[in-house]
Motif scaffolding. Structure first.
Motif, PDB file in Angstrom:
ATOM      1  N   MET A 124       3.740  -6.010  81.702  1.00 10.68           N
ATOM      2  CA  MET A 124       3.374  -4.639  82.042  1.00 10.68           C
ATOM      3  C   MET A 124       3.201  -3.781  80.800  1.00 10.68           C
ATOM      4  SD  MET A 124       2.848  -4.408  85.203  1.00 10.68           S
ATOM      5  CE  MET A 124       2.760  -2.618  85.262  1.00 10.68           C
ATOM      6  N   VAL A 125       4.077  -4.001  79.794  1.00 12.31           N
ATOM      7  CA  VAL A 125       3.944  -3.243  78.548  1.00 12.31           C
ATOM      8  C   VAL A 125       2.629  -3.559  77.860  1.00 12.31           C
ATOM      9  CG1 VAL A 125       4.887  -2.941  76.232  1.00 12.31           C
ATOM     10  CG2 VAL A 125       6.413  -2.945  78.193  1.00 12.31           C
ATOM     11  N   ALA A 126       2.299  -4.844  77.781  1.00 12.57           N
ATOM     12  CA  ALA A 126       1.051  -5.238  77.146  1.00 12.57           C
ATOM     13  C   ALA A 126      -0.154  -4.713  77.926  1.00 12.57           C
ATOM     14  CB  ALA A 126       0.981  -6.760  77.038  1.00 12.57           C
ATOM     15  N   PHE A 127      -0.060  -4.793  79.251  1.00  9.31           N
ATOM     16  CA  PHE A 127      -1.168  -4.320  80.083  1.00  9.31           C
ATOM     17  C   PHE A 127      -1.340  -2.803  79.962  1.00  9.31           C
ATOM     18  CE2 PHE A 127      -3.023  -3.021  84.190  1.00  9.31           C
ATOM     19  CZ  PHE A 127      -4.171  -3.788  84.154  1.00  9.31           C
ATOM     20  N   SER A 128      -0.222  -2.072  79.936  1.00 11.60           N
ATOM     21  CA  SER A 128      -0.296  -0.616  79.806  1.00 11.60           C
ATOM     22  C   SER A 128      -0.880  -0.214  78.455  1.00 11.60           C
ATOM     23  CB  SER A 128       1.094  -0.008  79.972  1.00 11.60           C
ATOM     24  OG  SER A 128       1.628  -0.305  81.246  1.00 11.60           O
TER      25      SER A 128
END
Length: 202
Positions: A48-52
């Protein structure tokens, strides 16, 4: 809504040239990972961090590029209108400066018809240089066959040179008609026409 599916002028062909290969590579890597039994230790929070982060950067780039494209579009549209105004004022001034003597009526009409058609040809050629499309002009009345053949034989790659040649024809026609009484106007006033013609080219 045909413009939504248009290829010319669209960003989708270039975007797809990058998106499709990377998507295929990603799908192939994912399939190989599952077929080899590779178990990823990446947690959902890391994903999620990478996607955000990716979405944030992508959003910034899309907004930045859209604003830049919008400003460039209106800058180009304003310049096209400025060119039209400059050349229209030049043609209008030449019509207004023409002699009103009855003895010069035939020469004046010949000059005015030639100037209007050359201005039409000049503006149409300038728009063709920008868009690549063919624009209709008034007609070629007043141009000799050699000049008409010269214009017709010039290809798409030489449209800018074509504009310069037509501009030279207009200026030459003005100069030729100064001494024969068609343009009985003071040189400082007539010079404004040349300034407007050159302003449209710049």
């Amino acid at each position: 809504i045909g413009f939504l599916f248009a290829i010319r002028g669209s960003v989708f062909p270039k975007a797809m040239a990058w998106a499709i290969p990377t998507a295929l590579v990603s799908a192939a890597i994912n399939i190989l990972k599952h077929s080899w039994g590779y178990d990823s230790e990446t947690s959902s929070s890391q994903v999620m961090v990478a996607f955000s982060s990716f979405i944030s950067i992508l959003g910034f780039m899309v907004v930045f590029r859209s604003n830049q494209a919008w400003s460039r579009y209106w800058e180009g549209a304003a310049l096209v209108q400025q060119v039209r105004g400059e050349w229209f004022n030049a043609a209008s001034s030449l019509i207004a400066f023409s002699s009103r003597k009855p003895d010069d009526e035939e020469k004046v009409q010949k000059f005015q018809r030639l100037v209007i058609r050359l201005m039409s040809l000049l503006y149409g050629t300038a728009l063709e240089t920008l868009s690549g499309d063919d624009f209709e002009i008034i007609d070629a009345e007043g141009l000799d066959m050699e000049s008409q053949r010269f214009v017709a034989e010039m290809g798409c790659e030489t449209r800018e040179v074509k504009c310069e040649v037509i501009m030279q024809w207009i200026q030459r026609s003005i100069v030729d008609n100064i001494g024969n009484g068609v343009l009985p106007i003071a040189p400082p006033i007539l010079s404004r026409v040349f300034q407007e013609l050159s302003g449209g080219v710049v």
